[in-house]
Design a protein around this motif. Structure first.
Motif, mmCIF file in Angstrom:
data_model
loop_
_atom_site.group_PDB
_atom_site.id
_atom_site.type_symbol
_atom_site.label_atom_id
_atom_site.label_comp_id
_atom_site.label_asym_id
_atom_site.label_seq_id
_atom_site.Cartn_x
_atom_site.Cartn_y
_atom_site.Cartn_z
ATOM 1 N N LEU A 45 -70.257 19.059 31.907
ATOM 2 C CA LEU A 45 -71.274 17.769 31.506
ATOM 3 C C LEU A 45 -70.736 16.649 32.175
ATOM 4 C CD1 LEU A 45 -71.713 18.318 27.652
ATOM 5 C CD2 LEU A 45 -73.184 19.170 29.418
ATOM 6 N N SER A 46 -69.535 16.462 32.715
ATOM 7 C CA SER A 46 -69.200 15.138 33.122
ATOM 8 C C SER A 46 -68.747 15.433 34.666
ATOM 9 C CB SER A 46 -67.820 14.741 32.816
ATOM 10 O OG SER A 46 -66.764 15.877 32.655
ATOM 11 N N LYS A 47 -69.378 16.729 35.313
ATOM 12 C CA LYS A 47 -68.730 17.167 36.693
ATOM 13 C C LYS A 47 -70.327 17.503 37.203
ATOM 14 C CE LYS A 47 -64.440 18.756 35.022
ATOM 15 N NZ LYS A 47 -64.575 18.583 33.588
ATOM 16 N N ASP A 48 -70.796 18.877 37.248
ATOM 17 C CA ASP A 48 -71.709 19.213 37.943
ATOM 18 C C ASP A 48 -73.087 18.527 37.328
ATOM 19 O OD1 ASP A 48 -70.067 20.903 38.832
ATOM 20 O OD2 ASP A 48 -70.791 22.660 38.420
ATOM 21 N N PHE A 49 -73.152 18.371 36.189
ATOM 22 C CA PHE A 49 -74.448 17.681 35.519
ATOM 23 C C PHE A 49 -74.660 16.578 36.145
ATOM 24 C CE2 PHE A 49 -77.124 17.979 31.837
ATOM 25 C CZ PHE A 49 -77.302 19.476 31.688
ATOM 26 N N ILE A 50 -73.653 15.578 36.456
ATOM 27 C CA ILE A 50 -73.752 14.318 36.773
ATOM 28 C C ILE A 50 -74.178 14.117 38.388
ATOM 29 C CG2 ILE A 50 -72.615 12.003 37.390
ATOM 30 C CD1 ILE A 50 -72.672 13.185 34.321
ATOM 31 N N THR A 51 -73.554 15.339 39.210
ATOM 32 C CA THR A 51 -73.907 15.070 40.639
ATOM 33 C C THR A 51 -75.389 16.042 40.914
ATOM 34 O OG1 THR A 51 -72.538 16.985 40.859
ATOM 35 C CG2 THR A 51 -71.656 14.987 41.664
ATOM 36 N N GLY A 52 -75.710 16.752 39.986
ATOM 37 C CA GLY A 52 -76.891 17.628 39.899
ATOM 38 C C GLY A 52 -78.202 16.849 39.877
ATOM 39 N N ASP A 53 -79.178 17.293 40.061
ATOM 40 C CA ASP A 53 -80.618 16.461 39.562
ATOM 41 C C ASP A 53 -80.961 16.646 38.076
ATOM 42 O OD1 ASP A 53 -81.823 18.846 39.459
ATOM 43 O OD2 ASP A 53 -82.660 18.863 41.419
ATOM 44 N N ASP A 54 -81.929 16.278 37.499
ATOM 45 C CA ASP A 54 -82.153 16.326 36.160
ATOM 46 C C ASP A 54 -82.696 17.536 35.705
ATOM 47 O OD1 ASP A 54 -84.623 15.952 37.130
ATOM 48 O OD2 ASP A 54 -84.911 13.982 36.008
ATOM 49 N N SER A 55 -82.566 18.510 36.569
ATOM 50 C CA SER A 55 -83.231 19.831 36.075
ATOM 51 C C SER A 55 -81.952 20.610 35.655
ATOM 52 C CB SER A 55 -83.935 20.465 37.023
ATOM 53 O OG SER A 55 -83.209 20.876 38.341
ATOM 54 N N ALA A 56 -80.517 20.096 36.001
ATOM 55 C CA ALA A 56 -79.368 20.704 35.697
ATOM 56 C C ALA A 56 -79.410 21.340 34.098
ATOM 57 C CB ALA A 56 -78.145 19.980 35.680
ATOM 58 N N GLU A 57 -79.050 22.591 34.123
ATOM 59 C CA GLU A 57 -78.800 23.428 32.882
ATOM 60 C C GLU A 57 -77.648 23.688 32.056
ATOM 61 O OE1 GLU A 57 -81.590 25.037 31.166
ATOM 62 O OE2 GLU A 57 -82.913 24.162 32.641
ATOM 63 N N PRO A 58 -77.537 23.569 31.080
ATOM 64 C CA PRO A 58 -76.024 23.758 30.517
ATOM 65 C C PRO A 58 -75.746 25.370 30.711
ATOM 66 C CG PRO A 58 -77.650 23.885 28.838
ATOM 67 C CD PRO A 58 -78.251 23.403 29.921
ATOM 68 N N LEU A 59 -74.456 25.262 30.888
ATOM 69 C CA LEU A 59 -73.727 26.696 31.049
ATOM 70 C C LEU A 59 -73.317 27.216 29.704
ATOM 71 C CD1 LEU A 59 -71.076 26.652 34.043
ATOM 72 C CD2 LEU A 59 -73.243 27.907 33.810
ATOM 73 N N PRO A 60 -73.955 28.253 29.095
ATOM 74 C CA PRO A 60 -73.608 29.210 27.648
ATOM 75 C C PRO A 60 -72.106 29.272 27.700
ATOM 76 C CG PRO A 60 -75.136 30.369 29.006
ATOM 77 C CD PRO A 60 -74.592 29.367 29.787
ATOM 78 N N LEU A 61 -71.543 29.387 26.477
ATOM 79 C CA LEU A 61 -70.362 29.985 26.352
ATOM 80 C C LEU A 61 -70.517 31.405 26.243
ATOM 81 C CD1 LEU A 61 -68.677 27.370 23.889
ATOM 82 C CD2 LEU A 61 -67.658 28.081 25.918
ATOM 83 N N ARG A 62 -71.409 31.768 25.916
ATOM 84 C CA ARG A 62 -71.624 33.304 25.820
ATOM 85 C C ARG A 62 -73.497 33.466 25.728
ATOM 86 N NH1 ARG A 62 -67.121 32.707 25.020
ATOM 87 N NH2 ARG A 62 -65.666 33.891 24.221
ATOM 88 N N ALA A 63 -73.575 34.789 26.116
ATOM 89 C CA ALA A 63 -75.036 34.922 26.249
ATOM 90 C C ALA A 63 -75.561 35.047 24.923
ATOM 91 C CB ALA A 63 -75.054 36.555 26.936
ATOM 92 N N GLU A 64 -77.001 34.645 25.092
ATOM 93 C CA GLU A 64 -77.684 34.483 23.802
ATOM 94 C C GLU A 64 -77.475 35.914 22.837
ATOM 95 O OE1 GLU A 64 -81.426 33.262 24.730
ATOM 96 O OE2 GLU A 64 -82.014 32.409 22.599
ATOM 97 N N THR A 65 -77.463 37.100 23.567
ATOM 98 C CA THR A 65 -77.215 38.249 22.567
ATOM 99 C C THR A 65 -75.880 38.599 21.965
ATOM 100 O OG1 THR A 65 -76.740 39.198 24.798
ATOM 101 C CG2 THR A 65 -78.964 39.607 24.058
ATOM 102 N N PHE A 66 -75.110 37.510 22.293
ATOM 103 C CA PHE A 66 -73.637 37.696 22.140
ATOM 104 C C PHE A 66 -73.376 38.119 20.399
ATOM 105 C CE2 PHE A 66 -70.029 35.335 20.257
ATOM 106 C CZ PHE A 66 -68.942 36.012 20.600
ATOM 107 N N PHE A 67 -74.182 37.121 19.718
ATOM 108 C CA PHE A 67 -73.838 37.092 18.329
ATOM 109 C C PHE A 67 -74.533 38.279 17.513
ATOM 110 C CE2 PHE A 67 -74.096 32.853 20.094
ATOM 111 C CZ PHE A 67 -72.915 32.179 19.812
#
Ligand SMILES: Cc1cc2nc3c(=O)[nH]c(=O)nc-3n(C[C@H](O)[C@H](O)[C@H](O)COP(=O)(O)OP(=O)(O)OC[C@H]3O[C@@H](n4cnc5c(N)ncnc54)[C@H](O)[C@@H]3O)c2cc1C
Length: 424
Positions: A45-67
């Motif tokens: 959030l304080s690295k790639d998110f800042i240098t990228g454009d506003d389409s930057a996506e968050p990196l999930p901690l686990r896949a959605e199916t994990f739970f």
């Protein structure tokens, strides 16, 4: 049937749910997360998110199916509001009462907020959550002049990223050097100089007194010297506070984090705390600490999973940390003391070097810039308690990597290095 309730769906909480299953725990796991998103990684959030454009996506901690796959009841957007220790239940913001056999605080930390005049103006931001980062992304597309308050890791990562995007960046830091709380003076000086060379206006020894604005919109920051720095965007990064109020309300001991013993247990045998919200006895620093790092959150979670599955295990992992500030990758192994002596290996001008920190003849930590091999060797030396001497570090011919691969100390000598530290 009551099982394990985890409060907080961040790095520590999600890793704990995962590790509990890996350790063979088969009972119910309820993971409450007050943020509405799929758990995500904060560091970008304080690295790639800042240098990228506003389409930057968050990196999930686990896949959605994990739970579902791991049989973890995940409750996004639900806050734990109260704990009834006598009944061993928690009350949640969706009106439920959930029983627990073991309860784990993985509640993290939140931004320390400023209360100076003008702080409510439009254009002033903090950076902790995905929502914060998305709001900043939008703000940056229209911004030209940025003031960053606080030269800590988050402030400087943001400043370096904003500068890479071509914005005009000023950093106001009350202390005389950046990242003073965690870095040696040698390393602070390197960062101050490099950021200045990259075009960031580093104002050290300059706090912020107030913000100015027109029609509710930010126009500048007024420094403690009286100088006004024009700005259409401000990012405040002046540290965090542990989310420990719930623990305090339920009568647990809190002192800069929730107080736990070496097995991460509070004074209540059914309640534990880990990650940014916990204050634990650190064997390497030989004192109590509250650490804010991915390493600490994930390693504590792996260790606690053992304890919660009937294998009580003390947490002894070596702390390490990284920061990416524009072209500079900083890696730190160990805990550096304020009065440590420092020895430089390599040449800062080349952009690859390490600073070795000693308390007397005891190595306490190593800071490495763009030198991952040094960092890995330092981690091994510190983890194993290998007896590296200042003279060896000073000798440019000494093979540190080879030394890091030597045999650990005999057990009885290593135990001497791990003196017990105060527990609650
Ligand atoms: C922008 C940024 C960059 C970073 N960069 C780095 C880096 O480069 N390297 C590094 O090592 N570390 C970095 N960190 C630090 C690292 O992300 C944290 O140390 C780590 O996330 C801590 O994990 P945690 O699970 O303890 O807390 P958190 O990740 O904060 O998760 C705690 C969660 O619990 C939730 N919660 C709190 N109370 C309740 C409640 N009552 N009910 C339900 N949910 C609740 C919180 O909202 C939060 O979502 C960075 C942090 C930030 C913010």
């Amino acid at each position: 049937m009551s099982g394990i309730v985890i409060i907080g769906g961040g790095q520590a909480g999600v890793q704990l749910a995962d590790s509990l299953r890996s350790e063979g725990y088969q009972g119910p796991i309820d993971l409450f997360a007050d943020e509405p998103h799929l758990p995500y990684q904060r560091p970008p959030l304080s690295k790639d998110f800042i240098t990228g454009d506003d389409s930057a996506e968050p990196l999930p901690l686990r896949a959605e199916t994990f739970f579902a796959e791991r049989g973890v009841q995940f409750h996004p957007g639900i806050r734990v509001l109260a704990i009834e220790r006598d009944q061993q239940t928690v009350s949640t913001s969706n009106g439920r009462t959930v029983p627990y056999e073991s309860l784990v605080f993985a509640t993290g930390a939140r931004n320390r907020e400023m209360t100076i005049p003008g702080v409510d103006l439009k254009g002033i931001h903090y950076l902790r959550t995905l929502d914060d980062a998305m709001a900043l992304q939008t703000a940056m597309t229209a911004a030209r002049r940025v003031v960053v308050v606080g030269a800590g890791f988050i402030g400087l990562e943001f400043a370096a990223g904003a500068r890479q995007r071509g914005l005009d960046v000023t950093v106001l830091e009350f202390a005389p050097r950046p990242m003073a709380r965690v870095l040696s003076p040698t390393m602070s000086a390197y960062f101050a100089e490099t950021h200045t060379c990259n075009g960031i206006n580093m104002r050290l020894g300059e706090g912020v007194a107030s913000f100015t604005g027109t029609d509710g919109k930010l126009t500048g920051a007024v420094g403690t010297s009286g100088t006004t720095y024009p700005a259409d965007l401000v990012v405040i990064g002046v540290g965090v506070l542990p989310n420990s109020e719930l623990a305090e309300q339920t009568g647990l001991d809190v002192n800069n984090g929730i107080t736990v013993d070496s097995c991460l247990r509070t004074a209540d045998a059914h309640i534990f705390a880990l990650g940014d919200c916990s204050n634990y006895p650190n064997t390497h620093a030989r004192t109590r600490l509250r650490l804010e790092s991915v390493q600490n959150a994930t390693d504590q979670a792996r260790t606690l999973a053992k304890t919660l599955t009937g294998k009580p295990t003390a947490y002894k992992n070596l702390p390490w940390f990284w920061s990416q500030q524009g072209p500079i990758k900083l890696q730190i192994a160990g805990i550096i003391g304020a009065d440590d002596e420092t020895i430089l290996r390599g040449t800062p001008a080349t952009g690859n070097f390490s600073v070795y920190c000693f308390s007397g003849s005891q190595l306490t930590g190593v800071e490495s810039v763009n030198s991952p091999a040094d960092h890995m060797a330092a981690r091994r030396i510190l983890e194993l308690g290998l007896p590296l001497m200042p003279e060896q570090v000073m000798d440019a011919e000494f093979d540190l990597k080879g030394f890091s691969k030597t045999t650990p100390l005999p057990l009885h000598e290593k135990e001497n290095l791990e003196q017990p530290v105060a527990t609650p």
